[in-house]
Enzyme design. Sequence first.
Site, mmCIF file in Angstrom:
data_model
loop_
_atom_site.group_PDB
_atom_site.id
_atom_site.type_symbol
_atom_site.label_atom_id
_atom_site.label_comp_id
_atom_site.label_asym_id
_atom_site.label_seq_id
_atom_site.Cartn_x
_atom_site.Cartn_y
_atom_site.Cartn_z
ATOM 1 N N LYS A 112 45.839 47.164 38.685
ATOM 2 C CA LYS A 112 45.839 47.025 39.791
ATOM 3 C C LYS A 112 45.991 48.615 41.124
ATOM 4 C CE LYS A 112 46.970 43.549 43.370
ATOM 5 N NZ LYS A 112 46.517 42.230 42.183
HETATM 6 N N1 GLU Z 1 42.792 40.610 43.227
HETATM 7 C C1 GLU Z 1 43.343 39.278 42.359
HETATM 8 C C2 GLU Z 1 44.460 38.701 41.675
HETATM 9 O O1 GLU Z 1 45.256 39.424 41.987
HETATM 10 C C3 GLU Z 1 41.802 39.546 41.845
HETATM 11 C C4 GLU Z 1 41.836 40.564 40.704
HETATM 12 C C5 GLU Z 1 40.556 40.186 39.749
HETATM 13 O O2 GLU Z 1 39.384 39.366 39.908
HETATM 14 O O3 GLU Z 1 40.388 41.238 38.508
HETATM 15 O O4 GLU Z 1 44.285 37.963 41.000
#
Ligand code: GLU
Length: 424
Positions: A112
């Site tokens: 993240k």
């Molecule tokens: N931000 C989204 C999540 O928390 C998608 C992450 C992604 O597609 O890599 O799952």
Amino acid sequence: MTTSISPEFDHPTFRLAVAQFDQAVSHMALDSNLLERLQSPQRAIAVSIPVKMDDGHVKVFRGYRVQHDLSRGPTKGGIRYHPTVTLGEVSALAMWMTWKTALAGLPFGGAKGGVTVNPNLLSADELERLTRRYISEIFHLLGPDKDIPAPDVGTNAQTMAWVMDTYSQLVGFSVRDVVTGKPLSIGGSLGREEATGRGVVEVTIEALRQFQLSVADSTIVIQGFGNVGSHAARILHEEGAKVIAISDRFGGLYNPKGLDIPAIFTERQREKSPLPSFTQFGEPILDEDLLTLPCRVLIPAALAEQITKTNAPKLQCQFVIEGANGPTTLEADAILQDRGIMVIPDILANAGGVIVSYFEWAQDAQRFSWEEAHIHSRLRTIITQAFHRIFQQAVDKKVTMRTAALISGIEEVAKAHQCRGLYP
Ligand code: GLU
């Protein structure tokens, strides 16, 4: 085993992620060294991001990228722009991505990123400069086989286009599969934008079906009308559900007879006003009152720690489907369990986004694009199979859906660590 949290990661959301992890591993027999390795991120970087603002002065922002676990493949996870972003929060979100990708069987570890910024206060040009400088600071960590960002709270397809362009400029050629959630014209996938919301709906349908209930006669309350909540509302409405309340960061809108969601979408396109001002569709309601409305399904699809020990005793729903990451605190989880309210956890309920991100990455790598119907049906297959496997585990092991989902994700990661061994 209870963990001591390193001070650099200490944050309520990280404590929540670690406490959930501790709870899950208490049902498993894992090596203590592996536990220790999984309790904190494998890699974390903090960067400072100087940005020339439109008035000519330079403002310095803080940014982070955390790769929680690299054992199963490149890392994957969104980039968040929000004023409350800290290293600890990003680390919690990265840890959840590890379990989420593992339980869905995707060949990724969890990551993240985030920048501490209120994107609503920056112009588009400032946001572009912020994004480009942030990406150049973390450039060496990124790559289609290394770490693949995506949208999260406060970012969107345009942000991802700047990510793709900055990375491509730095390497000297166009790299489509370095980021997902892009616009279609540069290798985005059909169905990606609505994917998290669609996954939430698939999981809702399956959860109701387990109790011989149907979505068509269900009342739904949704907190958050961003990328997750708005699409979930639209698709649930199409499925015949009665969406009785929705909210954005300004407050909620309530109509016990059911809101006209398509009309609200049209009106919002015409006029970008706060939801509570659309009084032609319903009455304004405070966000905290919305959470405790009588309904069959409550979908928190905004930020973390919304369902707490204060409001959990007052919830009047039968199901909580977590569209957001980490919306339920540990104390609230226990209260909901005692009250017989079924919680479908974030790492399962909102996995649709990263599942279709995986499809986007795979299509870019194949130089071949799939049809939308194929994407919807593959998403449905993966998420409903994960739901049933975890539901069965929860029944067999007599644990909550959250614990069963965590066990399923952690087990996959543990297997990868065990067979790869310890280097050197
Ligand atoms: N931000 C989204 C999540 O928390 C998608 C992450 C992604 O597609 O890599 O799952």
